[in-house]
Design an enzyme around this catalytic site. Structure first.
Site, PDB file in Angstrom:
ATOM      1  N   HIS A   1     -36.876 -23.703 -31.762  1.00  0.00           N
ATOM      2  CA  HIS A   1     -36.941 -24.503 -30.536  1.00  0.00           C
ATOM      3  C   HIS A   1     -37.872 -25.713 -30.684  1.00  0.00           C
ATOM      4  O   HIS A   1     -37.412 -26.841 -30.596  1.00  0.00           O
ATOM      5  CB  HIS A   1     -37.356 -23.603 -29.353  1.00  0.00           C
ATOM      6  CG  HIS A   1     -37.493 -24.329 -28.054  1.00  0.00           C
ATOM      7  ND1 HIS A   1     -37.590 -23.692 -26.842  1.00  0.00           N
ATOM      8  CD2 HIS A   1     -37.574 -25.656 -27.767  1.00  0.00           C
ATOM      9  CE1 HIS A   1     -37.695 -24.580 -25.861  1.00  0.00           C
ATOM     10  NE2 HIS A   1     -37.697 -25.777 -26.405  1.00  0.00           N
TER      11      HIS A   1
ATOM     12  N   GLU B   1     -40.837 -26.321 -18.384  1.00  0.00           N
ATOM     13  CA  GLU B   1     -41.778 -25.467 -19.130  1.00  0.00           C
ATOM     14  C   GLU B   1     -43.139 -25.419 -18.436  1.00  0.00           C
ATOM     15  O   GLU B   1     -44.167 -25.214 -19.081  1.00  0.00           O
ATOM     16  CB  GLU B   1     -41.942 -25.966 -20.575  1.00  0.00           C
ATOM     17  CG  GLU B   1     -40.673 -26.009 -21.414  1.00  0.00           C
ATOM     18  CD  GLU B   1     -40.153 -24.619 -21.820  1.00  0.00           C
ATOM     19  OE1 GLU B   1     -40.743 -23.610 -21.399  1.00  0.00           O
ATOM     20  OE2 GLU B   1     -39.147 -24.573 -22.537  1.00  0.00           O
TER      21      GLU B   1
END
Ligand code: 2HA
Ligand code: ZN
Length: 271
Positions: free
Chosen positions: A218, A123
């Site tokens: 998520h 990420e």
């Protein structure tokens, strides 16, 4: 290219103190059950600790693309959890499960400089975009966390809770601490592919207004002056979620604090 033999933390107690905080928080995330396998990631801006020696360290990796261009990151250094690394391992051995990166002058690439060539979190685009915005805004924030808190993620599976500020108001109303210590509430990002630049862009859009952002189905992202404070925001929200769920499990819908009670807190704490 050779990996450094001695740790970048040696003789740098202030930098080590920041990495120790990362390890402490990584342990909490694992203990909470918010960090299955490699789930979640942490990055901190350590540019203020980059002395001349750090600035001249030779890279120990190739140059990798960030995936986006982030002009405020020129000359910046970050400690990042490694991709595919376990949070519980980061807690015990931070420099083996994370690494220090330097942003290239084009603000679109980075290279690893210490201690080992551990590739940063998947990420990274979201994390570095958050740091870019924090620097540009001048808020002095240095830390970003992404984690998978069970109850908060569960709440994003309910369409009503995805409407603007519905979840913020509900969670604020469960206990005074949450109103006081998560004063901006939380923004919502509709489901997007993990690790994507679209997710990064949608996240920083919400960060203009909030310090915590929910990624539908998520996880959560939070930012703060340091990693402990970023964690605390998620912690108080999670506490509120657990109180809500406990009440529902006892068979009633919790009343919640009134608007007047919440406004009283807002004034008392100057929020
Ligand atoms: O790093 O949590 O979103 C693992 C993840 C991806
Ligand atoms: Zn995730």
């Amino acid at each position: 290219m050779q990996e450094s033999i001695k740790s970048i933390l040696e003789n740098r107690p202030a930098l080590k103190a920041e990495i120790d905080k990362v390890a402490e928080v990584a342990g909490y995330l694992w203990q909470r059950g918010w960090a299955e396998r490699n789930g979640g990631n942490i990055t901190i801006n350590i540019t203020e600790y980059a002395d001349d020696e750090i600035r001249t360290l030779a890279p120990i990796s190739e140059r990798y693309p960030i995936g986006t261009t982030l002009p405020a990151l020129k000359g910046c250094y970050f400690f990042c959890k490694g991709t595919n690394r376990r949070m519980r391992d980061l807690a015990r051995r931070p420099m083996e499960n994370g690494s220090v990166i330097r942003i290239a002058d084009d603000c679109a690439h980075y290279e690893i400089i210490a201690d080992r060539a551990v590739k940063p979190t998947s990420e990274l685009a979201s994390h570095l975009s958050m740091h870019n915005q924090m620097i540009a805004s001048g808020n002095g924030y240095k830390a970003a966390i992404h984690t998978h808190p069970i109850e908060l993620v569960a709440m994003t599976h309910h369409a009503e809770f995805l409407k603007k500020d519905v979840l913020t108001r509900l969670l604020w109303s469960m206990i005074p601490e949450t109103r006081a210590f998560c004063p901006k509430g939380l923004g919502i990002v509709p489901y997007k592919m993990p690790s994507s630049v679209e997710l990064a862009d949608a996240t920083i859009e919400q960060l203009r207004e909030y310090d915590v952002v929910m990624w539908e189905k998520h996880g959560v992202c939070a930012v703060g002056p340091d990693i402990i404070e970023a964690f605390d925001q998620v912690d108080v929200l999670s506490k509120s979620a657990l109180i809500y769920i406990a009440a529902r499990n006892m068979g009633f819908v919790p009343e919640g604090m009134s608007d007047a009670q919440m406004n009283e807190l807002k004034e008392a704490f100057n929020l």
